[in-house]
Design an enzyme around this catalytic site. Sequence first.
Site, PDB file in Angstrom:
ATOM      1  N   LYS A  58      38.001  40.167  41.384  1.00 16.72           N
ATOM      2  CA  LYS A  58      37.705  40.539  39.994  1.00 16.72           C
ATOM      3  C   LYS A  58      36.260  41.022  39.884  1.00 16.72           C
ATOM      4  O   LYS A  58      35.980  42.048  39.251  1.00 16.72           O
ATOM      5  CB  LYS A  58      37.944  39.346  39.057  1.00 16.72           C
ATOM      6  CG  LYS A  58      39.419  39.048  38.843  1.00 16.72           C
ATOM      7  CD  LYS A  58      39.677  37.654  38.315  1.00 16.72           C
ATOM      8  CE  LYS A  58      41.183  37.363  38.351  1.00 16.72           C
ATOM      9  NZ  LYS A  58      41.514  35.949  38.189  1.00 16.72           N
ATOM     10  N   GLN A  65      39.748  30.507  35.774  1.00 15.59           N
ATOM     11  CA  GLN A  65      40.780  30.649  36.799  1.00 15.59           C
ATOM     12  C   GLN A  65      41.688  29.418  36.791  1.00 15.59           C
ATOM     13  O   GLN A  65      41.223  28.283  36.835  1.00 15.59           O
ATOM     14  CB  GLN A  65      40.116  30.828  38.181  1.00 15.59           C
ATOM     15  CG  GLN A  65      41.086  31.087  39.318  1.00 15.59           C
ATOM     16  CD  GLN A  65      41.860  32.398  39.175  1.00 15.59           C
ATOM     17  OE1 GLN A  65      41.346  33.380  38.665  1.00 15.59           O
ATOM     18  NE2 GLN A  65      43.105  32.396  39.601  1.00 15.59           N
ATOM     19  N   ASP A 120      42.258  36.813  29.146  1.00 14.97           N
ATOM     20  CA  ASP A 120      43.531  36.414  29.749  1.00 14.97           C
ATOM     21  C   ASP A 120      44.654  36.352  28.714  1.00 14.97           C
ATOM     22  O   ASP A 120      45.826  36.272  29.087  1.00 14.97           O
ATOM     23  CB  ASP A 120      43.393  35.024  30.388  1.00 14.97           C
ATOM     24  CG  ASP A 120      43.223  35.075  31.902  1.00 14.97           C
ATOM     25  OD1 ASP A 120      43.769  36.015  32.522  1.00 14.97           O
ATOM     26  OD2 ASP A 120      42.577  34.175  32.451  1.00 14.97           O
TER      27      ASP A 120
HETATM   28  N1  GUN Z   1      46.060  32.042  37.933  1.00  9.80           N
HETATM   29  C1  GUN Z   1      47.160  32.762  38.267  1.00  9.80           C
HETATM   30  N2  GUN Z   1      47.265  33.856  37.474  1.00  9.80           N
HETATM   31  C2  GUN Z   1      46.222  33.807  36.630  1.00  9.80           C
HETATM   32  C3  GUN Z   1      45.787  34.676  35.587  1.00  9.80           C
HETATM   33  O1  GUN Z   1      46.392  35.694  35.251  1.00  9.80           O
HETATM   34  N3  GUN Z   1      44.646  34.296  34.960  1.00  9.80           N
HETATM   35  C4  GUN Z   1      43.965  33.164  35.293  1.00  9.80           C
HETATM   36  N4  GUN Z   1      42.867  32.867  34.612  1.00  9.80           N
HETATM   37  N5  GUN Z   1      44.335  32.352  36.253  1.00  9.80           N
HETATM   38  C5  GUN Z   1      45.459  32.684  36.913  1.00  9.80           C
END
Ligand code: GUN
Length: 306
Positions: free
Chosen positions: A53, A97, A120
Amino acid sequence: MEDKILDGKKVAAQIRAEVAEQVAELAPQGVVPRLDAVLVGDDPASRVYVGSKARTCAKLGMASETHVLPGDTPQAGLEALIDRLNADPEVDGILVQLPLPGGIDTHAVLDRIDPAKDVDGFHPVNTGLLQQGRPALVPCTPAGILEMLDRERIAIEGRRAVVVGRSDIVGKPMAMLLLHRHATVTLCHSRTRDLPAVTREADILVAAVGRLAMIGPGHVKEGAVVIDVGIHRLTELSEVERLFPGDAARRERFESKGSVLTGDVDFVRVAPIASRITPVPGGVGPLTIAMLMANTVRAARARRGA
Ligand code: GUN
């Protein structure tokens, strides 16, 4: 066969190019969209995701900051960081995350994020707006899938869509997005009776179950569009040979890297039946990060009035 493949890498590259253009347009106004990622603990897969990211932000001209907290960080410490990021006018997007370590109340953490910075789309305000079909920050994986269906000119209205998996991250928001686009949507899960009979109704089948190669040829109607959200790492040669018999390239990749990735769909046996299908890797995965970047720029513009 090549014509059938829904190339997520290609669509993600288009989206990233558009995001980079928007970032360039914002620069003269002194706006540099910034994404802050919060990683608690040292789960290696999560580190990889967060790292990619940050790299993508840099490539698109965006700012990013990664906050790594120890795995035993107390709830209050994590919430204090969220409060600080909420209050920082330079921060446009906050991503925590998941999964968080046991002992942390995930809902309480996500509820604390300013909905305007919730790139998100996991905050209940954004979830509620999505459910009502109002403008919202939408979870990145389902948003990316919708974007790909549109860019590949796959019709949604009036068609049967079946989503397998009812997670808050993928299944539920995917079902909502398809519903708002006038598909007839069925959301399946582990207690669904006679799953293959239900999935065989699908014109568009989204597999987001988290079970290796669970969707086989018996689950898919001739001509269906199949979207595979699963990611599984195969570490046994016998599994590679069972799922990809005679695939020399994949075997070679396995031998050089020690593993290969595959999805929730038994690709080799389903692809001949499907009209279009996403591969793993190179399908849905790249779209998720591209949409995260798009959400961050969107959040920046909305919050800064730019
Ligand atoms: N863990 C697995 N997929 C995601 C996601 O799309 N966003 C976040 N923050 N954590 C994740």
